[in-house]
Design a protein around this motif. Structure first.
Motif, mmCIF file in Angstrom:
data_model
loop_
_atom_site.group_PDB
_atom_site.id
_atom_site.type_symbol
_atom_site.label_atom_id
_atom_site.label_comp_id
_atom_site.label_asym_id
_atom_site.label_seq_id
_atom_site.Cartn_x
_atom_site.Cartn_y
_atom_site.Cartn_z
ATOM 1 N N SER A 184 0.825 -1.207 0.000
ATOM 2 C CA SER A 184 0.000 0.000 0.000
ATOM 3 C C SER A 184 0.863 1.261 0.000
ATOM 4 C CB SER A 184 -0.915 0.010 1.222
ATOM 5 O OG SER A 184 -1.746 -1.127 1.238
ATOM 6 N N PRO A 187 -3.085 6.499 -0.187
ATOM 7 C CA PRO A 187 -4.446 5.975 -0.346
ATOM 8 C C PRO A 187 -5.094 6.422 -1.649
ATOM 9 C CG PRO A 187 -4.111 6.736 1.894
ATOM 10 C CD PRO A 187 -2.884 7.162 1.122
ATOM 11 N N SER A 215 1.369 6.776 -5.092
ATOM 12 C CA SER A 215 0.356 5.723 -5.187
ATOM 13 C C SER A 215 0.905 4.517 -5.937
ATOM 14 C CB SER A 215 -0.894 6.265 -5.884
ATOM 15 O OG SER A 215 -1.883 5.269 -5.959
ATOM 16 N N TYR A 338 -11.681 0.147 -2.874
ATOM 17 C CA TYR A 338 -11.676 1.312 -3.750
ATOM 18 C C TYR A 338 -11.784 0.893 -5.218
ATOM 19 C CZ TYR A 338 -10.518 5.815 -5.698
ATOM 20 O OH TYR A 338 -10.588 6.995 -6.389
ATOM 21 N N ASP A 344 -7.834 -0.668 0.130
ATOM 22 C CA ASP A 344 -7.222 -1.200 -1.083
ATOM 23 C C ASP A 344 -7.175 -2.729 -0.986
ATOM 24 O OD1 ASP A 344 -4.929 -2.004 0.375
ATOM 25 O OD2 ASP A 344 -3.779 -0.225 -0.185
#
Length: 601
Positions: A184, A187, A215, A338, A344
């Motif tokens: 991750s 976000p 990201s 998402y 995620d």
């Protein structure tokens, strides 16, 4: 739990509709399988060419009783999802040798990224890359020297293309081998907020670039739940992965152990032994229904509406958009990932992930358990999760309780009672919409339309302020025959801003939206497409359109539209540059969206 009668009825309908096609397909596969090990039919000269570079494995390859595994890989080191595949062939070969088998890289297939080409001309090659991948895999396996195959692929068109080819070579056992998601990073919702701010001119390109790089930051699949991760879910629900393999991060000991186990299993399920499990037996109508249930329960990608139809046809199974609608209607939405939520795929996996979901759906009678799988057991094996202990890899029962009820819920207490994917019908044709992330007060939009022929024109209208109103944006001549049916995700930030400003907004198009289709209500894949004479080609600015996701209706309410002449813009710019010249034959022969928009099947 007995199978839900509604799932049983849908399955029976698919089985009956597919009967002739499926029987003809299975007859071809049985004929091929009866010929025995493929290498046994090659002349000595043929075999010498195939084994010349294999060193100490040559003697084993000549021996018909030693399984030989063909590796088809989508490796390249430009795309994060496929970069981890670099070292897989050597790992697979070592695991195969330990299992008394051999392995060879049969060939490579292209792997392009819609994230790179989004909003660019190269996106017009994207959908057809699925067919190219199927064709390239066909060439790779045509040397006829393999007893089973391992398919290394992840993203949008790669897995569907590989499945089409695996089904075509359905007499061969096959296992799909994933690489896993990157850890991750920033976000996804923060990234999306920065995109919206950039679209409004509130932040500059430096801020946008920083957010994107934070990201998408390392090897592995993107962490949002788009087409790539929907593909991985699908392979697990359909029994083509090893159980629990989908969302283990790259470069971890467990990931390596699962890759080794895939090679070992591929050696065990060839026709040379007693556990022969050809792909054609895995991919019957029950497997496709299981895949559809998984798609709806997770809120997966709209791109799979196209791909699943094309993939199933390769296995002799005829799916229709109505099947998606019917299964969505009986499948609860169990996951918030998402763009359907803030989590995620790593958070989803930690909350229980696919083993939890499959176990819960089996308990609810919404999945076929009695299916063939690459693991050699029914689907209940996929309710277990892999563990790596002192004695190596083993599987333990998956979680029976959600570890985070903001991400995963059981069927009886789901986030929604249906999957949120709807078929849209009306005088504008047949399309689909996904509303699992769309606010309820935007499920019905009735407004004058604004008609466009390219994405840049929509963006220019947004910047000029002419879309600051209740409006249905019609973007046409985006179908497979017109320009290859590109994704239109680059419009999402602008249209999302209009929603935030309080306007009623929807998109209607014969193109595609992203696999991560989110908060903007969109009727996509409209067929017939504009270039095929669909009514969408006759719309004009100001015509009133009703998008009704509750009733599944897509209508032009303005009278007299049918009598108009079709407006055909200059499409010559779609025909050249960035390799588009090479795909003229694909555009000319593409099928309609509701039949998979492909050329191979």
């Amino acid at each position: 739990m007995p199978l839900d009668s509604r799932i049983d009825e849908i399955t029976d309908n698919i089985r009956e509709r597919s009967r002739d096609r499926r029987e003809a397909y299975l007859k071809r596969m049985r004929t091929q399988a009866e010929q025995g090990p493929r290498r046994g039919h090659l002349d000595c000269g043929n075999q010498a060419h195939a084994y010349a570079a294999m060193g100490e494995m040559k003697d084993d390859l000549v021996a018909d009783r030693v399984p030989n595994i063909g590796i088809v890989t989508a490796y390249n080191d430009m795309l994060s999802a496929h970069q981890p595949f670099k070292d897989y062939p050597d790992r697979i070969k070592a695991a195969a040798r330990a299992a008394g088998a051999t392995a060879q890289v049969a060939g490579g297939v292209p792997a392009m990224c819609d994230g790179v080409t989004q909003g660019q001309a190269g996106m017009e090659l994207s959908l057809f890359s699925r067919d190219v991948i199927a064709l390239a895999t066909g060439v790779a396996l045509s040397h006829n020297t393999f007893d089973s195959a391992l398919y290394l692929g992840i993203c949008d068109k790669i897995v569907p293309g590989l499945v089409i080819a695996a089904a075509t070579y359905g007499y061969l056992p096959g296992i799909f081998v994933p690489a896993g998601p990157m850890p991750s990073g920033l976000p996804n919702e923060e990234k999306a907020a920065t995109r919206r701010a950039f679209a409004e001119g509130k932040v500059g390109r430096a801020e946008l670039m920083a957010a994107e790089m934070a990201s998408y930051h390392g090897p592995g699949t993107c962490t949002f739940y788009g087409t790539a991760n929907s593909n991985q879910m699908l392979m697990e629900f359909m029994g083509l992965h090893l159980p629990g393999a989908s969302f283990v991060n790259p470069g971890t000991p467990l990931r390596d152990a699962l890759t080794d186990a895939a090679a070992t299993r591929a050696a065990a399920i060839t026709g040379l032994g007693n556990a022969y499990t050809p792909v054609c037996d895995v991919l019957d109508e029950r497997a496709w229904v299981n895949g559809l249930v998984g798609l709806m329960a997770t809120g997966g990608s709209t791109n799979l509406v196209l791909h699943l139809i094309a993939m199933a046809r390769a296995a002799g199974v005829e799916l229709t958009c109505a099947d998606f609608d019917a299964i969505s209607g009986v499948t609860p939405l169990m996951a918030r990932v998402y763009p359907n939520g803030l989590a995620d795929v790593n958070h989803f996996h930690a909350a229980g992930g696919l083993p939890y979901m499959i176990g819960q759906l089996l308990d609810a009678g919404l999945l076929h358990e009695d299916v063939q799988t690459a693991a050699g057991q029914g689907l209940s094996a996929y309710a277990s999760e892999p563990k790596l202990g002192p004695d190596g890899l083993h599987w333990a029962p998956g979680p029976r309780e959600s570890q985070n009820d903001k991400i995963l819920k059981p069927p009886h207490d789901a986030f929604a009672t249906t999957g949120g994917l709807r078929q849209m019908r009306g005088n504008l044709g047949l399309g689909v919409t996904k509303i699992s992330a769309v606010a309820e007060d935007h499920h019905v939009v009735e407004a004058p339309c604004a008609v466009f022929h390219d994405q840049d024109a929509v963006k220019a209208a947004f910047k000029a302020g002419t879309l600051d109103r209740d409006v249905i944006v019609v973007l046409r001549y985006q179908g497979p025959k017109a320009n290859g049916m590109p994704e239109l995700h680059a419009l999402t930030p602008s249209l999302s801003v209009l929603l935030q400003r309080g306007f009623k907004v929807a998109l209607v198009t014969d193109g595609r939206m992203s696999g991560a289709s989110g908060k903007v209500p969109s009727a996509i894949h409209v067929a017939p497409e504009a270039l095929d004479g669909g009514l969408i080609a006759k719309l004009r600015d100001g015509d009133v359109i009703r998008y009704d996701a509750e009733e599944g209706r897509l209508e032009c309410l303005t009278e007299g539209v049918e009598a108009r002449e079709i407006e055909v813009p200059d499409l010559s710019a779609n025909e050249e540059g960035l390799g588009r010249e090479l795909f003229a034959l694909f555009r000319a022969n593409a099928g309609p969206a509701d039949q998979g928009a492909g050329i191979v099947i």
